[in-house]
Write a protein that holds these residues in place. Structure first.
Motif, PDB file in Angstrom:
ATOM      1  N   ASP A 105       5.927   6.287   3.896  1.00  0.00           N
ATOM      2  CA  ASP A 105       4.716   6.898   4.440  1.00  0.00           C
ATOM      3  C   ASP A 105       3.837   7.452   3.325  1.00  0.00           C
ATOM      4  O   ASP A 105       2.604   7.405   3.415  1.00  0.00           O
ATOM      5  N   ALA A 106       4.437   8.012   2.282  1.00  0.00           N
ATOM      6  CA  ALA A 106       3.658   8.498   1.141  1.00  0.00           C
ATOM      7  C   ALA A 106       2.910   7.339   0.481  1.00  0.00           C
ATOM      8  O   ALA A 106       1.736   7.467   0.112  1.00  0.00           O
ATOM      9  N   HIS A 107       3.581   6.183   0.340  1.00  0.00           N
ATOM     10  CA  HIS A 107       2.933   4.990  -0.221  1.00  0.00           C
ATOM     11  C   HIS A 107       1.787   4.535   0.681  1.00  0.00           C
ATOM     12  O   HIS A 107       0.695   4.197   0.212  1.00  0.00           O
ATOM     13  N   MET A 108       2.032   4.538   1.989  1.00  0.00           N
ATOM     14  CA  MET A 108       1.010   4.122   2.941  1.00  0.00           C
ATOM     15  C   MET A 108      -0.210   5.027   2.886  1.00  0.00           C
ATOM     16  O   MET A 108      -1.352   4.567   2.903  1.00  0.00           O
ATOM     17  N   LEU A 109       0.002   6.354   2.804  1.00  0.00           N
ATOM     18  CA  LEU A 109      -1.115   7.292   2.748  1.00  0.00           C
ATOM     19  C   LEU A 109      -1.919   7.119   1.470  1.00  0.00           C
ATOM     20  O   LEU A 109      -3.164   7.168   1.491  1.00  0.00           O
ATOM     21  N   ALA A 110      -1.244   6.898   0.336  1.00  0.00           N
ATOM     22  CA  ALA A 110      -1.963   6.677  -0.917  1.00  0.00           C
ATOM     23  C   ALA A 110      -2.806   5.414  -0.844  1.00  0.00           C
ATOM     24  O   ALA A 110      -3.966   5.387  -1.282  1.00  0.00           O
ATOM     25  N   ASP A 111      -2.236   4.346  -0.290  1.00  0.00           N
ATOM     26  CA  ASP A 111      -2.978   3.099  -0.173  1.00  0.00           C
ATOM     27  C   ASP A 111      -4.116   3.230   0.828  1.00  0.00           C
ATOM     28  O   ASP A 111      -5.190   2.631   0.660  1.00  0.00           O
ATOM     29  N   MET A 112      -3.908   4.026   1.857  1.00  0.00           N
ATOM     30  CA  MET A 112      -4.945   4.224   2.875  1.00  0.00           C
ATOM     31  C   MET A 112      -6.167   4.928   2.306  1.00  0.00           C
ATOM     32  O   MET A 112      -7.311   4.517   2.542  1.00  0.00           O
ATOM     33  N   VAL A 113      -5.949   5.986   1.531  1.00  0.00           N
ATOM     34  CA  VAL A 113      -7.099   6.693   0.954  1.00  0.00           C
ATOM     35  C   VAL A 113      -7.738   5.879  -0.174  1.00  0.00           C
ATOM     36  O   VAL A 113      -8.923   6.042  -0.474  1.00  0.00           O
TER      37      VAL A 113
END
Length: 406
Positions: A105-113
């Motif tokens: 989820d941390a990876h997903m949030l970084a990629d999302m922003v």
């Protein structure tokens, strides 16, 4: 640099990512000062001292409040509040297996922003005074909701064993009702209450027309109803007394906290403008201010404020089919306050009443017309806050057709 921050109660999973999507570092940090210091160190190690002031650090996190978020904003990072529903949908784009972990989820949030940061909402720069109003206003409303829940539980219990009480008392959370039910929680005990006992409770609650009301209550309590065996009624009475004690405590705390809401709200610079709006007083105005915030740059237009409020409709178009629907994803506290304001404005603002009547004449039901009125009032509030001017009835509704009383 882009930072994904997946937080739990006692830790944060962090991932640092560059503009190309390459992972720079990841870690699990503890909540608090130690974790924040390690995060600063991680970012500093990647940027270096010479570039630290030149590179923007964008953080994606699934919350917009709390000391951790405040510390991120204070450090000068751009913090984007990601709605959990948005995060879940973005997670599905990366994989359909259903697998989930905090690190992922941390990876997903970084990629999302990194890829969609321009479409996400930055954490509002609300003042400390607005944050204080939000704390007391939300707690006050939460206690009111809790009182309603406990009152409904009491109502259901009385319906099962003591229906005469429902016929005798209109407001189950009123002080006189709670006092009399606590004194006589069973049908037999209530039937023995005297006029003087009932009148004394009504007098302490500052009721009017005490004599006829006391007589009506005694008559209702002594009427014949279907009941329960004595032992069952006693068990119900014990349960009811517990609920009565909780409701009485909630009543006291709601009254005390209302004073805090009014005190904090009255010190805000925008309070005068907000209470000038039709249907808004100190408590309801405090809720509206708390949920909208006071960041002057948060809403670029009245439409943006309406969209955030959830009062503006959404359009769904596919092929030849096009429908306009109410928004069902919204801030429940804000929409509750705005609809309450709209309903109150029907009796305080001729312009609001005329606008509501026009919606009804076009075929809208009560809820739809009230929501459209709330949407219009949000636009009026936005204009007043932008221009720093109080509400004026004629100015607010001058462009509407129909006659508006002066």
């Amino acid at each position: 640099m882009f930072v994904g921050d997946d937080w739990a109660e006692d830790h944060h999973d962090i991932e640092l990512m560059d503009g190309s999507g390459r992972r720079l570092a990841k870690a699990r940090l503890p909540e608090g000062v130690a974790g924040m210091a390690r995060l600063h160190a991680m970012i500093g190690d990647q940027l270096g001292q010479t570039l630290a002031d030149e590179v923007e650090v964008v953080v994606g996190i699934e919350t917009d409040r709390g000391p951790w978020v405040a510390a991120l904003v204070a450090a000068g990072y751009t913090v984007l509040a990601v709605n959990p529903l948005q995060a879940a949908r973005f997670r599905d784009r990366l994989g359909v297996s259903g697998a989930k972990s905090d690190a992922a989820d941390a990876h997903m949030l970084a990629d999302m922003v990194r890829t969609h940061g321009h479409e996400l909402r930055p954490v509002a720069g609300d003042s400390a005074r607005a944050e204080a109003i939000k704390v007391v206003a939300r707690t006050h409303k939460t206690l009111i909701w809790e009182r309603t829940r406990h009152t409904q539980r009491l109502r259901h219990a009385l319906r099962d064993y003591f229906p005469a009480a429902l016929a005798a008392f209109d407001d189950l959370d009123a002080a006189d009702t709670l006092e009399l039910l606590d004194k006589a929680p069973t049908p037999g005990q209530a039937a023995r209450l005297t006029i003087s006992q009932i009148s004394a409770a009504l007098k302490r609650a500052r009721r009017r027309n005490i004599t006829p009301k006391a007589a009506a209550i005694q008559t209702a309590l002594r009427a014949e109803h279907l009941g329960q065996p004595e032992i069952v009624a006693a068990a119900y009475a014990a349960s009811s007394r517990a609920l009565i004690a909780v409701i009485a405590t909630l009543n006291a705390q709601i009254t005390a906290l209302q004073g805090q809401v009014e005190s904090h709200f009255g010190q805000h610079p925008a309070a005068e403008i907000i209470v000038s709006q039709p249907g808004l007083g100190p408590v309801l105005g405090a809720r509206v201010l708390a949920e909208f915030g006071d960041d002057p740059h948060r809403y670029s237009s009245a439409k943006a404020r309406k969209n955030y409020a959830g009062t503006s409709p959404v359009t769904r178009a596919s092929g030849r089919k096009k429908v306009t629907l109410a928004r069902f994803v919204h801030n429940d506290r804000l929409i509750d306050a705005l609809l309450t304001q709209a309903f109150a404005a029907l009796t305080t603002s001729p312009g609001a009443r005329a606008y509501y009547d026009r919606q009804r004449a076009r075929g809208a039901n009560h809820n739809a017309a009230l929501r459209q009125l709330a949407n219009r009032l949000v636009g009026i509030l936005h204009g007043c806050l932008k221009t720093h001017t109080p509400y004026d009835e004629m100015t607010a509704w001058s462009h509407q057709t129909g006659t508006v009383a002066a």
